[in-house]
Design a protein around this motif. Sequence first.
Motif, PDB file in Angstrom:
ATOM      1  N   GLU A  78       0.811  -1.222   0.000  1.00  0.00           N
ATOM      2  CA  GLU A  78       0.000   0.000   0.000  1.00  0.00           C
ATOM      3  C   GLU A  78       0.844   1.272   0.000  1.00  0.00           C
ATOM      4  N   LYS A  79       2.032   1.193   0.565  1.00  0.00           N
ATOM      5  CA  LYS A  79       2.881   2.378   0.717  1.00  0.00           C
ATOM      6  C   LYS A  79       3.163   3.129  -0.580  1.00  0.00           C
ATOM      7  N   GLU A  84       3.419   8.143  -3.269  1.00  0.00           N
ATOM      8  CA  GLU A  84       3.336   8.901  -4.519  1.00  0.00           C
ATOM      9  C   GLU A  84       2.370  10.072  -4.395  1.00  0.00           C
ATOM     10  N   LEU A  85       1.242   9.851  -3.730  1.00  0.00           N
ATOM     11  CA  LEU A  85       0.279  10.936  -3.519  1.00  0.00           C
ATOM     12  C   LEU A  85       0.905  12.040  -2.664  1.00  0.00           C
ATOM     13  N   LYS A  86       1.607  11.651  -1.602  1.00  0.00           N
ATOM     14  CA  LYS A  86       2.292  12.644  -0.761  1.00  0.00           C
ATOM     15  C   LYS A  86       3.342  13.398  -1.556  1.00  0.00           C
ATOM     16  N   SER A  87       4.087  12.685  -2.370  1.00  0.00           N
ATOM     17  CA  SER A  87       5.142  13.297  -3.169  1.00  0.00           C
ATOM     18  C   SER A  87       4.579  14.327  -4.149  1.00  0.00           C
ATOM     19  N   LEU A  88       3.492  13.971  -4.825  1.00  0.00           N
ATOM     20  CA  LEU A  88       2.853  14.920  -5.746  1.00  0.00           C
ATOM     21  C   LEU A  88       2.368  16.163  -5.008  1.00  0.00           C
ATOM     22  N   THR A  89       1.825  15.956  -3.833  1.00  0.00           N
ATOM     23  CA  THR A  89       1.314  17.074  -3.040  1.00  0.00           C
ATOM     24  C   THR A  89       2.464  17.967  -2.571  1.00  0.00           C
ATOM     25  N   ASP A  90       3.559  17.359  -2.128  1.00  0.00           N
ATOM     26  CA  ASP A  90       4.723  18.141  -1.698  1.00  0.00           C
ATOM     27  C   ASP A  90       5.298  18.940  -2.859  1.00  0.00           C
TER      28      ASP A  90
END
Length: 103
Positions: A78-79, A84-90
């Motif tokens: 799941e990680k 990836e979602l966190k990375s795009l947001t950052d």
Amino acid sequence: MDKEKVLGLLDQLKPILAGKAESIGAETAKQLTATLDQTRAEVVQGEGMALGISLQGLVQAVSNASLPGTELRFTDEEKPVWEELKSLTDKERTDIFRGVHLF
């Protein structure tokens, strides 16, 4: 930001969060899923900076639920979706701040 990519990640994250109800509690899972649904609707309608701002709220809510002392944990499978979602947001947040400093 690639809307289709973001929507795909949100679609992958939804069953992951829903599946955490036993470990994080049904109410918390329901709240996170509702936040995800709201974010998804905002991403569908939004453009530009609005996408990043919408995602930041979801990332913050999930991050808060996965702080030390809480029960939300992502498996190795799941990680990648979450990271990836966190990375795009950052990246989007960095781009927004860079744009603000130009004015």
